[in-house]
Design an enzyme around this catalytic site. Sequence first.
Site, short mmCIF file in Angstrom:
data_model
loop_
_atom_site.label_atom_id
_atom_site.label_comp_id
_atom_site.label_asym_id
_atom_site.label_seq_id
_atom_site.Cartn_x
_atom_site.Cartn_y
_atom_site.Cartn_z
N ARG A 91 16.31 -2.40 21.56
CA ARG A 91 17.26 -2.93 20.58
C ARG A 91 18.40 -3.58 21.32
O ARG A 91 18.90 -3.04 22.32
CB ARG A 91 17.84 -1.81 19.71
CG ARG A 91 16.83 -0.97 18.99
CD ARG A 91 16.02 -1.71 17.97
NE ARG A 91 16.82 -2.32 16.92
CZ ARG A 91 16.31 -3.11 15.99
NH1 ARG A 91 15.02 -3.42 16.00
NH2 ARG A 91 17.07 -3.63 15.06
N HIS A 109 15.51 -4.51 33.70
CA HIS A 109 14.90 -5.66 33.04
C HIS A 109 13.74 -6.16 33.91
O HIS A 109 13.90 -6.30 35.12
CB HIS A 109 15.95 -6.78 32.86
CG HIS A 109 15.39 -7.97 32.15
ND1 HIS A 109 15.22 -8.01 30.78
CD2 HIS A 109 14.92 -9.15 32.63
CE1 HIS A 109 14.68 -9.17 30.45
NE2 HIS A 109 14.50 -9.87 31.54
N ASP A 145 21.33 -9.51 28.99
CA ASP A 145 20.68 -9.52 30.31
C ASP A 145 21.50 -10.26 31.37
O ASP A 145 20.94 -10.89 32.26
CB ASP A 145 19.27 -10.15 30.22
CG ASP A 145 18.34 -9.34 29.32
OD1 ASP A 145 18.53 -8.12 29.22
OD2 ASP A 145 17.44 -9.94 28.71
C1 GRF Z 1 9.89 -1.82 31.36
O1 GRF Z 1 9.12 -2.87 31.86
C2 GRF Z 1 11.36 -2.20 31.35
O2 GRF Z 1 11.70 -3.03 32.40
C3 GRF Z 1 11.48 -2.95 30.05
O3 GRF Z 1 10.65 -2.27 29.15
C4 GRF Z 1 9.62 -1.59 29.88
C5 GRF Z 1 9.74 -0.16 29.51
O4 GRF Z 1 8.72 0.62 30.07
N1 GRF Z 1 12.87 -3.03 29.66
P1 GRF Z 1 8.83 2.18 30.07
O5 GRF Z 1 9.07 2.62 28.64
O6 GRF Z 1 9.96 2.58 30.97
O7 GRF Z 1 7.50 2.67 30.58
#
Ligand code: GRF
Length: 207
Positions: A91, A109, A145
């Site tokens: 979100r 990110h 971001d």
């Molecule tokens: C990851 O690739 C993170 O960078 C992005 O969403 C994904 C989340 O993966 N924001 P997880 O839930 O930590 O496995």
Amino acid sequence: MKNLVLLISGRGSNLQSILQAEREAAWGVCVRGVISNRADAAGLDVARAFGVPTQVIAHADFPNREAFDQALAEVIAALEPDVIALCGFMRVLGAAFVDRFAGRLVNIHPSLLPAFTGLRTHARALEEGVKWHGATVHLVSSALDHGPILAQAAVPVLDADTAETLAARVLLEEHRIYPPAVRALLEGRVQIDGLRTRIRPASDSPL
Ligand code: GRF
């Protein structure tokens, strides 16, 4: 003791990497809770496996973004966090929320920011033909971001890559760089100058 709160929306693999690192290296912090905006997030089971309290605040239960942000902020504030780590929290948080927790909010990110902000980062990296892709840990600012960067890791884009294989390679790097960055923030080792940061190394930390 410093307090850590983690927010998730899904799988929770970054959450797991942080909880694991904290447990293995005994950071000496209190993990106050994991909050998900989705009741079906697999990451809630990850948190429970580590004995961390969980809460669900479903965005769908609120009439608008502001109301959700406000409710989330109240629950988080009650946990008195020194750091709030977004671990795949899907979100966008509004300016009031971000300002309230400024300097304490950190995100991972899946791209080499400032390239590929937003969603579908791996597919877009392939479409653009970049030869290097990666992951970024950054402080959250109200520009999506675009907060100060704490850590980055790059991976080569291979000829045979699909968005899935590239995502998997980037994810391994996410799990490597996120925990030490969160730890540095908790330990007050991050110095910020505009968008530039400097992190003093911990004696036993890879940063
Ligand atoms: C990851 O690739 C993170 O960078 C992005 O969403 C994904 C989340 O993966 N924001 P997880 O839930 O930590 O496995």
